[in-house]
Enzyme design. Structure first.
Site, PDB file in Angstrom:
ATOM      1  CB  CYS A  79      47.188  31.885  36.113  1.00 31.17           C
ATOM      2  SG  CYS A  79      45.646  32.792  35.930  1.00 31.17           S
ATOM      3  CB  CYS A  82      44.777  30.533  33.687  1.00 30.97           C
ATOM      4  SG  CYS A  82      45.434  32.216  33.642  1.00 30.97           S
TER       5      CYS A  82
END
Length: 326
Positions: A79, A82
């Site tokens: 991700c 993230c």
């Protein structure tokens, strides 16, 4: 990421009640030591940013949240957002110096936690305060807004739940009380019964926990911890063994079936969807009559006990219930 998205979960994990005394004692000791040294001692980063998995979630998040807010960062290696959000949250945790703890959960390795929190995408950030889940935001957000949300979280934790402690290392052995720290209060008359209830919960004996709380209430009907514990233990006992998919499918197919709606409302509350649980039962009261209506109304009142009468969502639901009843 607006404050209106911040809604408290329905169920305080009962393990947090057991851990609260010990956690608060540690916090008091830490505050007293900092005061004795003439200021706020720095909290080591290792106590502020932790990796959490399913096996340690109860201890590292639920129990610790009895002392200090725990912010959960759900992330994954693949991700990209993230990778931007994670370091920012870590930096803010260090800056806060113990006013909250950052727990990082890798969703690829902890699918069950992701499902339990109802996460549809990452990054997703939640908090747990005194055992209650608080959704904060999903996706990337500007640093200023994240700071504002975290400041509001700390304020809620202090004003509503009385969590004014600082993070402490749960692995630290309890040392002798710092100079100036008062000795622990003597045991109360129902401590043994309350401990028995918690022991039963730890053993998975929900029936035993229910009975232990009832034993306290038989002698002291207004005992707040026993009333809350009983309401929560009974709720947990009801949902134990439920198949969530089947329950929700039955509720969707039978909107006027009180049993189906009551079961789904219990699951809603356990999952932290307080307004959904209340709204479901208010609607059921509206479209039913007689014993069916009474069954939905009484379950709604029981769920009010789980949340607590001072919660604004309970007040709103009471008003909605009154409208459909009268």
């Amino acid at each position: 990421m607006q404050p209106r998205n911040m809604s408290m979960s329905g169920v305080v994990d009962l393990a947090a009640v057991k851990a609260a005394g010990e956690a608060k004692a540690k916090a008091e000791q830490a505050r007293a030591e900092a005061a004795r040294q003439g200021g706020s001692a720095a909290v080591p980063p290792s106590a502020l940013v932790i990796d959490v998995d399913e096996a340690g979630f109860e201890r590292d998040v639920i129990q610790r949240s009895a002392e200090v807010p725990v912010v959960i960062d759900f992330w994954a290696e693949w991700c990209e957002p993230c990778k931007q959000l994670g370091p920012l949250l870590e930096r803010l945790a260090v800056e806060a110096n113990g006013r909250f703890v950052l727990a990082k959960v890798d969703v690829d390795a902890n699918q069950m936690l992701m499902q339990q929190f109802g996460i549809q995408g990452i990054p997703a950030v939640f908090a747990v305060v005194a055992g209650q889940a608080l959704p904060l935001f999903q996706g990337a957000a500007p640093e200023a807004q994240i700071r504002e949300t975290l400041a509001q979280l700390i304020q809620v934790a202090e004003e509503r739940f009385g969590l004014t402690g600082i993070a402490v290392d749960p692995d630290a052995e309890g040392a002798a009380p710092a100079e100036g720290v008062a000795a622990a209060a003597p045991a109360g008359p129902y401590d043994a019964l309350l401990e028995a209830a918690m022991a039963a919960l730890d053993a998975g004996d929900l029936a035993g926990a229910v009975q232990a709380y009832k034993n306290v209430l038989a002698d002291d009907p207004g005992h707040p911890e026993a009333k809350l514990g009983l309401a929560q233990a009974e709720l947990l006992r009801r949902v134990q063994g439920m198949n969530p998919q089947e329950v929700r499918a039955a509720a969707a197919e039978n909107p006027k079936d009180p049993a189906a709606q009551i079961a789904a409302a219990d699951l809603d509350l356990v999952g932290g969807h307080v307004e959904d649980a209340f709204g479901r039962l208010v609607d059921t009261v509206r479209v039913t009559a007689g014993e069916d209506r009474d069954a939905a109304r009484l379950r709604l009142l029981e769920l009010f006990e789980v949340i607590g009468g001072d919660d604004p969502r309970v007040g709103a639901a009471r008003t909605a219930l009154a409208r459909v009843l009268f």
